[in-house]
Write an enzyme that holds these catalytic residues in place. Structure first.
Site, short mmCIF file in Angstrom:
data_model
loop_
_atom_site.label_atom_id
_atom_site.label_comp_id
_atom_site.label_asym_id
_atom_site.label_seq_id
_atom_site.Cartn_x
_atom_site.Cartn_y
_atom_site.Cartn_z
N CYS A 159 12.18 -37.80 54.33
CA CYS A 159 11.99 -36.69 55.04
C CYS A 159 12.18 -35.40 54.57
O CYS A 159 12.60 -35.38 53.44
CB CYS A 159 12.96 -37.22 56.26
SG CYS A 159 14.63 -36.73 55.75
N ASP A 212 16.98 -40.57 64.35
CA ASP A 212 16.94 -40.44 62.97
C ASP A 212 16.08 -39.34 62.15
O ASP A 212 16.20 -39.00 61.09
CB ASP A 212 16.67 -41.93 62.01
CG ASP A 212 17.35 -41.90 60.97
OD1 ASP A 212 18.60 -41.65 60.36
OD2 ASP A 212 16.55 -42.19 59.64
N CYS A 241 15.82 -35.08 52.83
CA CYS A 241 15.86 -35.86 51.47
C CYS A 241 15.00 -35.38 50.67
O CYS A 241 14.99 -35.24 49.32
CB CYS A 241 15.68 -37.48 51.69
SG CYS A 241 16.94 -38.08 52.80
N HIS A 259 21.02 -40.60 55.09
CA HIS A 259 19.90 -41.32 54.99
C HIS A 259 20.06 -42.22 53.66
O HIS A 259 20.82 -42.05 52.94
CB HIS A 259 18.82 -40.28 55.03
CG HIS A 259 18.38 -39.84 56.29
ND1 HIS A 259 17.08 -38.94 56.57
CD2 HIS A 259 18.85 -40.05 57.51
CE1 HIS A 259 17.11 -38.79 57.62
NE2 HIS A 259 17.83 -39.32 58.23
N ASN A 298 20.41 -46.24 54.73
CA ASN A 298 20.61 -45.39 55.89
C ASN A 298 21.93 -46.10 56.60
O ASN A 298 22.26 -46.97 56.86
CB ASN A 298 19.55 -45.40 56.91
CG ASN A 298 19.40 -44.70 57.89
OD1 ASN A 298 20.23 -44.56 58.84
ND2 ASN A 298 18.70 -43.51 57.99
N GLU A 315 18.58 -41.97 50.99
CA GLU A 315 18.31 -41.42 49.75
C GLU A 315 19.80 -40.54 49.40
O GLU A 315 20.22 -40.44 48.45
CB GLU A 315 17.14 -40.13 49.68
CG GLU A 315 15.88 -40.87 49.73
CD GLU A 315 15.32 -41.10 51.05
OE1 GLU A 315 16.28 -41.21 51.92
OE2 GLU A 315 14.07 -41.10 51.33
#
Lengths: 155, 155
Positions: B80, B143, B83, B53, B42, B55
Protein backbone atom coordinates in the site's frame (compact mmCIF):
# COMPACT_ATOMS: atom_id res chain seq x y z
CA UNK A 1 -8.46 23.82 19.20
CA UNK A 2 -6.49 26.07 16.92
CA UNK A 3 -3.33 25.19 15.02
CA UNK A 4 -1.03 26.52 17.71
CA UNK A 5 -2.73 24.50 20.44
CA UNK A 6 -2.59 21.32 18.39
CA UNK A 7 1.05 21.92 17.53
CA UNK A 8 1.81 22.34 21.23
CA UNK A 9 0.74 18.75 21.82
CA UNK A 10 3.14 17.55 19.12
CA UNK A 11 5.98 19.70 20.48
CA UNK A 12 5.38 18.35 23.97
CA UNK A 13 5.73 14.83 22.51
CA UNK A 14 8.98 15.83 20.80
CA UNK A 15 10.30 17.13 24.14
CA UNK A 16 9.34 13.86 25.83
CA UNK A 17 11.25 11.99 23.14
CA UNK A 18 14.30 14.16 23.73
CA UNK A 19 14.14 13.56 27.49
CA UNK A 20 14.08 9.84 26.78
CA UNK A 21 17.25 10.19 24.70
CA UNK A 22 15.42 9.92 21.42
CA UNK A 23 14.96 11.96 18.25
CA UNK A 24 12.77 14.98 19.14
CA UNK A 25 9.96 14.64 16.63
CA UNK A 26 6.39 14.51 17.91
CA UNK A 27 2.95 14.15 16.40
CA UNK A 28 -0.72 13.92 17.31
CA UNK A 29 -3.90 12.86 15.54
CA UNK A 30 -7.04 14.87 16.18
CA UNK A 31 -10.62 14.54 15.05
CA UNK A 32 -12.15 17.56 13.28
CA UNK A 33 -13.78 18.76 16.50
CA UNK A 34 -10.36 18.98 18.15
CA UNK A 35 -10.58 15.76 20.16
CA UNK A 36 -7.17 14.19 20.65
CA UNK A 37 -7.27 10.65 19.24
CA UNK A 38 -3.64 9.74 19.79
CA UNK A 39 -0.22 11.31 20.25
CA UNK A 40 3.29 9.96 20.05
CA UNK A 41 6.91 10.50 19.19
CA UNK A 42 9.79 8.92 17.35
CA UNK A 43 10.96 5.78 19.18
CA UNK A 44 13.95 4.62 17.15
CA UNK A 45 16.43 5.04 19.98
CA UNK A 46 14.20 4.31 22.99
CA UNK A 47 12.63 1.12 21.64
CA UNK A 48 15.28 0.27 19.04
CA UNK A 49 12.31 0.38 16.68
CA UNK A 50 12.99 1.85 13.24
CA UNK A 51 9.31 1.59 12.28
CA UNK A 52 8.06 4.10 14.83
CA UNK A 53 8.23 7.63 13.56
CA UNK A 54 6.24 10.32 15.38
CA UNK A 55 3.32 10.09 12.97
CA UNK A 56 3.12 6.29 13.03
CA UNK A 57 3.25 6.36 16.84
CA UNK A 58 0.38 8.88 17.02
CA UNK A 59 -1.53 6.83 14.44
CA UNK A 60 -0.97 3.64 16.43
CA UNK A 61 -1.98 5.25 19.70
CA UNK A 62 -5.21 6.51 18.13
CA UNK A 63 -6.23 2.87 17.83
CA UNK A 64 -8.29 1.32 15.07
CA UNK A 65 -10.39 3.87 13.22
CA UNK A 66 -12.67 3.28 10.27
CA UNK A 67 -12.62 6.74 8.70
CA UNK A 68 -9.72 9.19 8.76
CA UNK A 69 -11.04 11.72 6.26
CA UNK A 70 -11.88 14.33 8.88
CA UNK A 71 -8.84 13.70 11.05
CA UNK A 72 -5.92 16.08 11.40
CA UNK A 73 -2.31 14.87 11.76
CA UNK A 74 -0.13 17.43 13.48
CA UNK A 75 3.60 16.82 13.35
CA UNK A 76 6.64 18.87 14.36
CA UNK A 77 8.44 17.99 11.10
CA UNK A 78 7.45 17.60 7.46
CA UNK A 79 6.42 13.94 7.12
CA UNK A 80 8.93 11.66 5.39
CA UNK A 81 7.77 9.42 2.53
CA UNK A 82 6.93 6.65 4.98
CA UNK A 83 4.65 8.92 7.01
CA UNK A 84 3.33 10.68 3.92
CA UNK A 85 2.37 7.26 2.61
CA UNK A 86 0.53 6.60 5.87
CA UNK A 87 -1.45 9.83 5.44
CA UNK A 88 -2.33 9.02 1.83
CA UNK A 89 -3.24 5.38 2.37
CA UNK A 90 -5.57 6.08 5.26
CA UNK A 91 -7.04 9.23 3.78
CA UNK A 92 -6.10 11.57 6.63
CA UNK A 93 -7.66 14.86 5.54
CA UNK A 94 -5.33 17.49 6.95
CA UNK A 95 -1.67 17.63 7.92
CA UNK A 96 -0.28 20.46 10.06
CA UNK A 97 3.50 20.67 9.86
CA UNK A 98 5.60 22.41 12.49
CA UNK A 99 8.46 23.04 10.09
CA UNK A 100 9.82 21.86 6.75
CA UNK A 101 13.23 23.52 6.67
CA UNK A 102 15.25 20.82 8.42
CA UNK A 103 13.70 18.11 6.30
CA UNK A 104 11.03 18.03 3.63
CA UNK A 105 9.27 14.80 2.82
CA UNK A 106 6.16 14.13 0.74
CA UNK A 107 4.07 17.18 1.64
CA UNK A 108 3.78 18.46 -1.96
CA UNK A 109 2.77 14.98 -3.11
CA UNK A 110 0.11 14.93 -0.41
CA UNK A 111 -1.25 18.30 -1.60
CA UNK A 112 -1.38 16.98 -5.16
CA UNK A 113 -3.43 14.09 -3.83
CA UNK A 114 -6.02 16.21 -2.07
CA UNK A 115 -4.61 16.47 1.43
CA UNK A 116 -4.84 19.89 3.08
CA UNK A 117 -1.34 20.82 4.23
CA UNK A 118 -0.56 23.70 6.58
CA UNK A 119 3.04 24.66 7.44
CA UNK A 120 3.35 26.55 10.73
CA UNK A 121 7.05 27.46 10.30
CA UNK A 122 7.58 27.09 14.04
CA UNK A 123 11.02 28.04 15.39
CA UNK A 124 10.77 25.80 18.47
CA UNK A 125 10.36 22.73 16.23
CA UNK A 126 13.41 23.71 14.21
CA UNK A 127 15.55 24.43 17.23
CA UNK A 128 14.67 21.17 18.99
CA UNK A 129 15.54 18.97 16.03
CA UNK A 130 18.57 20.91 14.81
CA UNK A 131 20.22 20.76 18.21
CA UNK A 132 19.72 17.00 18.21
CA UNK A 133 21.05 16.57 14.66
CA UNK A 134 24.15 18.59 15.51
CA UNK A 135 24.94 16.20 18.35
CA UNK A 136 23.82 12.96 16.68
CA UNK A 137 24.04 13.22 12.89
CA UNK A 138 24.40 9.43 12.54
CA UNK A 139 21.10 8.73 14.33
CA UNK A 140 19.32 11.34 12.25
CA UNK A 141 20.70 9.88 9.01
CA UNK A 142 19.64 6.41 10.11
CA UNK A 143 16.14 7.71 10.80
CA UNK A 144 15.69 9.09 7.28
CA UNK A 145 17.45 6.22 5.54
CA UNK A 146 20.64 8.02 4.57
CA UNK A 147 23.41 5.39 4.50
CA UNK A 148 26.03 5.89 7.17
CA UNK A 149 28.98 6.63 4.89
CA UNK A 150 27.23 9.91 4.08
CA UNK A 151 27.05 10.97 7.72
CA UNK A 152 29.95 13.35 7.44
CA UNK A 153 28.25 15.27 4.66
CA UNK A 154 25.20 16.02 6.76
CA UNK A 155 24.76 19.14 8.82
CA UNK B 1 17.79 -17.89 -1.98
CA UNK B 2 15.63 -17.55 -5.05
CA UNK B 3 12.39 -15.61 -5.36
CA UNK B 4 10.22 -18.61 -4.63
CA UNK B 5 12.11 -19.48 -1.46
CA UNK B 6 11.94 -15.91 -0.20
CA UNK B 7 8.25 -15.69 -1.00
CA UNK B 8 7.68 -18.89 0.97
CA UNK B 9 8.87 -17.09 4.10
CA UNK B 10 6.37 -14.29 3.52
CA UNK B 11 3.55 -16.77 2.81
CA UNK B 12 4.36 -18.65 5.99
CA UNK B 13 4.02 -15.36 7.88
CA UNK B 14 0.67 -14.71 6.21
CA UNK B 15 -0.51 -18.16 7.31
CA UNK B 16 0.63 -17.47 10.88
CA UNK B 17 -1.38 -14.24 10.78
CA UNK B 18 -4.44 -16.13 9.62
CA UNK B 19 -4.08 -18.71 12.38
CA UNK B 20 -3.96 -15.85 14.88
CA UNK B 21 -7.24 -14.52 13.48
CA UNK B 22 -5.57 -11.71 11.57
CA UNK B 23 -5.35 -10.48 8.01
CA UNK B 24 -3.19 -12.97 6.06
CA UNK B 25 -0.50 -10.72 4.64
CA UNK B 26 3.13 -11.55 5.33
CA UNK B 27 6.49 -10.05 4.51
CA UNK B 28 10.21 -10.53 5.04
CA UNK B 29 13.31 -8.40 4.61
CA UNK B 30 16.45 -10.06 3.26
CA UNK B 31 19.96 -8.88 2.65
CA UNK B 32 21.31 -9.29 -0.88
CA UNK B 33 23.10 -12.53 0.05
CA UNK B 34 19.75 -14.04 1.08
CA UNK B 35 20.17 -13.64 4.83
CA UNK B 36 16.82 -13.15 6.54
CA UNK B 37 16.95 -9.86 8.45
CA UNK B 38 13.37 -9.83 9.70
CA UNK B 39 9.95 -11.25 8.95
CA UNK B 40 6.46 -10.36 10.06
CA UNK B 41 2.78 -10.09 9.31
CA UNK B 42 -0.15 -7.74 9.57
CA UNK B 43 -1.15 -7.28 13.23
CA UNK B 44 -4.20 -5.04 13.05
CA UNK B 45 -6.53 -7.60 14.59
CA UNK B 46 -4.13 -9.45 16.89
CA UNK B 47 -2.54 -6.38 18.49
CA UNK B 48 -5.32 -3.89 17.70
CA UNK B 49 -2.49 -2.03 16.00
CA UNK B 50 -3.38 -0.24 12.76
CA UNK B 51 0.24 0.77 12.17
CA UNK B 52 1.57 -2.74 11.71
CA UNK B 53 1.24 -3.94 8.17
CA UNK B 54 3.25 -6.97 7.07
CA UNK B 55 6.04 -4.85 5.61
CA UNK B 56 6.34 -2.55 8.61
CA UNK B 57 6.42 -5.60 10.90
CA UNK B 58 9.22 -7.22 8.89
CA UNK B 59 11.05 -3.89 8.81
CA UNK B 60 10.69 -3.49 12.57
CA UNK B 61 11.81 -7.03 13.25
CA UNK B 62 14.92 -6.49 11.14
CA UNK B 63 16.03 -3.96 13.75
CA UNK B 64 17.97 -0.79 13.16
CA UNK B 65 19.91 -0.87 9.91
CA UNK B 66 22.04 1.88 8.43
CA UNK B 67 21.82 0.98 4.76
CA UNK B 68 18.86 -0.65 3.02
CA UNK B 69 19.99 -0.20 -0.58
CA UNK B 70 20.90 -3.84 -1.06
CA UNK B 71 17.98 -5.26 0.94
CA UNK B 72 15.02 -7.07 -0.57
CA UNK B 73 11.49 -6.70 0.80
CA UNK B 74 9.33 -9.70 -0.03
CA UNK B 75 5.61 -9.32 0.55
CA UNK B 76 2.60 -11.45 -0.27
CA UNK B 77 0.64 -8.39 -1.49
CA UNK B 78 1.43 -5.26 -3.48
CA UNK B 79 2.53 -2.71 -0.86
CA UNK B 80 0.00 0.00 0.00
CA UNK B 81 1.05 3.66 -0.05
CA UNK B 82 2.10 3.45 3.58
CA UNK B 83 4.43 0.51 2.94
CA UNK B 84 5.54 1.90 -0.41
CA UNK B 85 6.52 5.07 1.41
CA UNK B 86 8.54 2.95 3.83
CA UNK B 87 10.41 1.35 0.92
CA UNK B 88 11.12 4.71 -0.71
CA UNK B 89 12.17 6.57 2.44
CA UNK B 90 14.62 3.92 3.55
CA UNK B 91 15.91 3.17 0.08
CA UNK B 92 15.08 -0.53 0.03
CA UNK B 93 16.48 -1.67 -3.30
CA UNK B 94 14.17 -4.46 -4.37
CA UNK B 95 10.55 -5.42 -3.70
CA UNK B 96 9.22 -8.87 -4.53
CA UNK B 97 5.42 -8.95 -4.61
CA UNK B 98 3.41 -12.15 -4.26
CA UNK B 99 0.43 -10.73 -6.08
CA UNK B 100 -1.08 -7.39 -7.13
CA UNK B 101 -4.53 -8.45 -8.30
CA UNK B 102 -6.38 -8.21 -5.00
CA UNK B 103 -4.88 -4.82 -4.26
CA UNK B 104 -2.35 -2.62 -5.99
CA UNK B 105 -0.56 0.07 -4.04
CA UNK B 106 2.44 2.19 -4.95
CA UNK B 107 4.52 -0.34 -6.90
CA UNK B 108 4.58 1.71 -10.14
CA UNK B 109 5.60 4.79 -8.16
CA UNK B 110 8.42 2.77 -6.60
CA UNK B 111 9.61 1.65 -10.04
CA UNK B 112 9.58 5.28 -11.22
CA UNK B 113 11.78 6.07 -8.25
CA UNK B 114 14.41 3.45 -8.96
CA UNK B 115 13.19 0.48 -6.93
CA UNK B 116 13.42 -2.92 -8.62
CA UNK B 117 9.95 -4.49 -8.46
CA UNK B 118 9.22 -8.14 -9.23
CA UNK B 119 5.67 -9.50 -9.27
CA UNK B 120 5.48 -13.26 -8.72
CA UNK B 121 1.74 -13.59 -9.50
CA UNK B 122 1.41 -16.29 -6.88
CA UNK B 123 -1.97 -18.03 -6.62
CA UNK B 124 -1.50 -19.07 -2.97
CA UNK B 125 -1.13 -15.41 -1.95
CA UNK B 126 -4.33 -14.50 -3.81
CA UNK B 127 -6.32 -17.36 -2.39
CA UNK B 128 -5.26 -16.73 1.20
CA UNK B 129 -6.22 -13.06 1.15
CA UNK B 130 -9.35 -13.38 -0.96
CA UNK B 131 -10.82 -16.00 1.34
CA UNK B 132 -10.23 -13.66 4.26
CA UNK B 133 -11.74 -10.64 2.49
CA UNK B 134 -14.83 -12.64 1.59
CA UNK B 135 -15.40 -13.40 5.27
CA UNK B 136 -14.29 -10.06 6.72
CA UNK B 137 -14.73 -7.25 4.20
CA UNK B 138 -15.00 -4.66 6.98
CA UNK B 139 -11.60 -5.56 8.45
CA UNK B 140 -10.02 -5.47 5.03
CA UNK B 141 -11.52 -2.05 4.28
CA UNK B 142 -10.31 -0.77 7.61
CA UNK B 143 -6.81 -2.02 6.82
CA UNK B 144 -6.58 -0.09 3.56
CA UNK B 145 -8.36 3.00 4.85
CA UNK B 146 -11.64 2.57 2.98
CA UNK B 147 -14.35 4.19 5.15
CA UNK B 148 -16.83 1.72 6.56
CA UNK B 149 -19.91 2.96 4.68
CA UNK B 150 -18.27 1.57 1.55
CA UNK B 151 -17.97 -1.93 2.97
CA UNK B 152 -20.94 -3.24 1.04
CA UNK B 153 -19.40 -2.23 -2.27
CA UNK B 154 -16.32 -4.35 -1.73
CA UNK B 155 -15.89 -7.88 -3.00
Amino acid sequence: MNIEEMLKVAISEARTGLEEGGIPIGAALFSDDGTLLGKGHNRRVQDDDPAIHAETDAFRNAGRQTDYRKTVMVTTLSPCWYCSGLVRQFGIGTVIIGENETFKGGEDWLKENGVKVIVADNSECKQLLNQFIEKHPEIWNEDIGVPCECSNDEN
